[in-house]
Design a protein around this motif. Sequence first.
Motif, PDB file in Angstrom:
ATOM      1  N   ASP A 108       0.852  -1.182   0.000  1.00  0.00           N
ATOM      2  CA  ASP A 108       0.000   0.000   0.000  1.00  0.00           C
ATOM      3  C   ASP A 108       0.896   1.243   0.000  1.00  0.00           C
ATOM      4  O   ASP A 108       2.119   1.148  -0.019  1.00  0.00           O
ATOM      5  CB  ASP A 108      -0.902   0.016   1.235  1.00  0.00           C
ATOM      6  N   SER A 114      -3.279   4.882  -0.325  1.00  0.00           N
ATOM      7  CA  SER A 114      -3.962   4.025  -1.296  1.00  0.00           C
ATOM      8  C   SER A 114      -3.873   2.585  -0.834  1.00  0.00           C
ATOM      9  O   SER A 114      -2.908   2.189  -0.169  1.00  0.00           O
ATOM     10  CB  SER A 114      -3.350   4.166  -2.691  1.00  0.00           C
ATOM     11  N   SER A 115      -4.891   1.801  -1.198  1.00  0.00           N
ATOM     12  CA  SER A 115      -4.931   0.386  -0.859  1.00  0.00           C
ATOM     13  C   SER A 115      -4.767  -0.446  -2.115  1.00  0.00           C
ATOM     14  O   SER A 115      -5.463  -0.237  -3.107  1.00  0.00           O
ATOM     15  CB  SER A 115      -6.260   0.031  -0.178  1.00  0.00           C
ATOM     16  N   VAL A 118      -6.983  -6.062  -2.794  1.00  0.00           N
ATOM     17  CA  VAL A 118      -8.345  -6.230  -3.310  1.00  0.00           C
ATOM     18  C   VAL A 118      -8.580  -7.702  -3.633  1.00  0.00           C
ATOM     19  O   VAL A 118      -7.664  -8.527  -3.566  1.00  0.00           O
ATOM     20  CB  VAL A 118      -8.578  -5.364  -4.575  1.00  0.00           C
ATOM     21  N   ALA A 122      -8.280  -9.093  -0.137  1.00  0.00           N
ATOM     22  CA  ALA A 122      -9.209  -8.470   0.797  1.00  0.00           C
ATOM     23  C   ALA A 122     -10.102  -9.500   1.497  1.00  0.00           C
ATOM     24  O   ALA A 122     -10.713  -9.190   2.520  1.00  0.00           O
ATOM     25  CB  ALA A 122     -10.075  -7.443   0.072  1.00  0.00           C
ATOM     26  N   PRO A 127     -10.486  -5.170   4.910  1.00  0.00           N
ATOM     27  CA  PRO A 127     -10.184  -3.778   5.234  1.00  0.00           C
ATOM     28  C   PRO A 127     -11.049  -3.272   6.385  1.00  0.00           C
ATOM     29  O   PRO A 127     -12.212  -3.682   6.527  1.00  0.00           O
ATOM     30  CB  PRO A 127     -10.495  -3.032   3.931  1.00  0.00           C
ATOM     31  N   ARG A 149     -11.709   3.175  -1.399  1.00  0.00           N
ATOM     32  CA  ARG A 149     -11.277   1.965  -2.080  1.00  0.00           C
ATOM     33  C   ARG A 149     -11.853   1.896  -3.493  1.00  0.00           C
ATOM     34  O   ARG A 149     -12.704   2.702  -3.874  1.00  0.00           O
ATOM     35  CB  ARG A 149     -11.707   0.729  -1.270  1.00  0.00           C
ATOM     36  N   GLN A 150     -11.414   0.921  -4.255  1.00  0.00           N
ATOM     37  CA  GLN A 150     -11.864   0.782  -5.629  1.00  0.00           C
ATOM     38  C   GLN A 150     -13.369   0.589  -5.739  1.00  0.00           C
ATOM     39  O   GLN A 150     -13.978   0.971  -6.737  1.00  0.00           O
ATOM     40  CB  GLN A 150     -11.130  -0.395  -6.301  1.00  0.00           C
ATOM     41  N   GLN A 155     -12.030   3.187   3.757  1.00  0.00           N
ATOM     42  CA  GLN A 155     -11.198   2.385   4.646  1.00  0.00           C
ATOM     43  C   GLN A 155     -10.428   3.309   5.582  1.00  0.00           C
ATOM     44  O   GLN A 155      -9.936   4.361   5.175  1.00  0.00           O
ATOM     45  CB  GLN A 155     -10.226   1.537   3.829  1.00  0.00           C
ATOM     46  N   PRO A 162      -3.582   2.428   5.074  1.00  0.00           N
ATOM     47  CA  PRO A 162      -4.819   1.667   5.252  1.00  0.00           C
ATOM     48  C   PRO A 162      -4.579   0.512   6.229  1.00  0.00           C
ATOM     49  O   PRO A 162      -3.493  -0.086   6.241  1.00  0.00           O
ATOM     50  CB  PRO A 162      -5.122   1.141   3.838  1.00  0.00           C
TER      51      PRO A 162
END
Length: 225
Positions: A108, A114-115, A118, A122, A127, A149-150, A155, A162
């Motif tokens: 990250d 930013s994370s 995924v 994840a 998260p 997040r996307q 988060q 994160p």
Amino acid sequence: MAKIKRTTVIVASAVVALTACAPAGYNGANSSAAEPVAVAAAEPTASVEPDSSASPGAPGASGAPAADQAPPPANVQLTDQLVGKKIARMGKVVVDQEGFILYRFDKDSDDPPSSNCVDKCAQVWPPALTDGNPQLQGVSDDKVGTVTRQDGTRQITIGGWPVYRYIGDKKAGQWKGQGVGGTWFVVDPNGKKNLTCLPTGTPKAVAPPAAGDSGGSSSGGDYTY
């Protein structure tokens, strides 16, 4: 609400790994095997105490979600509380409202936050999601923020990083995720890696849970996080 301030984290050099800190039953000679993380974790035997060096009871990042931020899915548990504590052998950690230790991921970023965990990642490292109002104790509110997040959910970040739970931790106070893949570490109340207690090898993560299974398999998967 205090204005969120993000600072660049300077990672301290890792200390020498202590055998007493490795998960119980872990054998450093088998560090190349996929098995290590499934064994019981080293668990605190002393009582935990809030870290008095940070502001207790302060609210976290709050406010209505922006237009591009989706509310967390109804079946996802939010992280309602962050508590900075000192626990036996590990030292300073951050736990959620259920006492589970939180982690950060080297892949990250904290600047900008930013994370990159995924999909399957994840599932193994859920998260710490928020609706914007986590309660804080032992964690300074200027260290706490959020990252979108996307999927549009928010988060929690600590020191810009994160933070996550680990499904290999089966009960509060465990830290089976410490050092997994050489990229996952217990996070301290400032967002830094807690390197006090490391395994003697590089354990692998548990496998993502199968459909209908809330936990991970004891065997390592073929993923690289």
